[in-house]
Design an enzyme around this catalytic site. Structure first.
Site, short mmCIF file in Angstrom:
data_model
loop_
_atom_site.label_atom_id
_atom_site.label_comp_id
_atom_site.label_asym_id
_atom_site.label_seq_id
_atom_site.Cartn_x
_atom_site.Cartn_y
_atom_site.Cartn_z
N ASP A 33 0.87 -1.16 0.00
CA ASP A 33 0.00 0.00 0.00
C ASP A 33 0.91 1.22 0.00
OD1 ASP A 33 -2.30 1.64 0.32
OD2 ASP A 33 -1.99 1.65 2.49
N ASP B 159 -0.33 5.02 1.04
CA ASP B 159 -0.67 5.95 2.12
C ASP B 159 -0.70 5.23 3.46
OD1 ASP B 159 -1.48 8.59 0.69
OD2 ASP B 159 -2.46 7.02 -0.48
#
Length: 215
Positions: free
Chosen positions: A8, A10
């Site tokens: 991922d 963020d």
């Protein structure tokens, strides 16, 4: 046996959830909408299509969802260029894992933000595949973005490790049938039901090593 590792962005590579919060809240208040304290939590993991409609429908912004999305992206681009909040140890972790496996990025951020962050961090060349949730049918907690990254990498989902921080991200990685590595976001911690889906929980990305990915 692990064939690929999918990150991922963020909350894993950059400490950006608070920046997103500030950008969205600022736009809502400027445009006469109705911000509330659960708004950021509600929108975490949503694709740009989903959160822009949420801001229009639930937060009362008069602009079209596409205009809302563009407005938030412009604010974030300005903030990132001014001071990109890279998480300590993130770049080293990506480089460490890239020595062993091909890497993918499965992010809820808009495509222009993914490209900008990877450019500013100098990590773009280490990711063989990057996919935004706006490029698949459904955002997290649905598994679409993780599955699309695995497909493009040519890897079986069950032979991929996914590195996530958020509630919806962890649920999405588990739904994709991947090995789930959780690095909980301190500001927006995942709920216990999502954290229980993780195969391993790390205190920071500095702890991410090949043996952790392999299990």
């Amino acid at each position: 046996m692990i064939e690929a590792v999918i990150f991922d962005m963020d909350g894993v590579l950059i400490d950006s959830e608070q920046v997103w919060d500030r950008a969205r809240e600022g736009l809502v208040r400027e445009r006469g909408g109705r911000w509330h304290e659960r708004a950021q939590q509600d929108m975490m993991g949503m694709s740009s299509r989903e959160w822009s409609h949420y801001m229009h429908d639930r937060l009362g912004l008069p602009d079209s969802p596409s205009a809302i999305s563009s407005g938030v992206v412009r604010r974030l681009q300005t903030l990132y260029r001014r001071n990109l909040p890279v998480i300590p140890g993130a770049s080293a972790a990506v480089e460490r894992i890239a020595e062993r496996w091909p890497l993918g990025l499965a992010s809820s951020s808009n495509r222009p933000l993914i490209d900008l962050v990877l450019e500013l961090t100098g990590l773009a060349e280490l990711f063989a595949v990057t996919v935004s949730s706006e490029e698949v049918e459904r955002g997290k907690p649905k598994p679409d973005v993780f599955l699309d990254v695995a497909r493009r990498l040519g890897a079986e989902p069950r032979r991929c490790a996914a590195v996530e921080d958020s509630h919806n991200g962890l649920l999405a990685a588990r739904a994709a049938n991947m090995r789930v590595i959780a690095i909980p976001n301190a500001a927006f911690p995942p709920g216990p039901d999502a954290l229980e889906q993780a195969d391993v929980v790390l205190a920071s990305i500095a702890e991410l090593t090949p043996p952790v990915c392999e299990g």
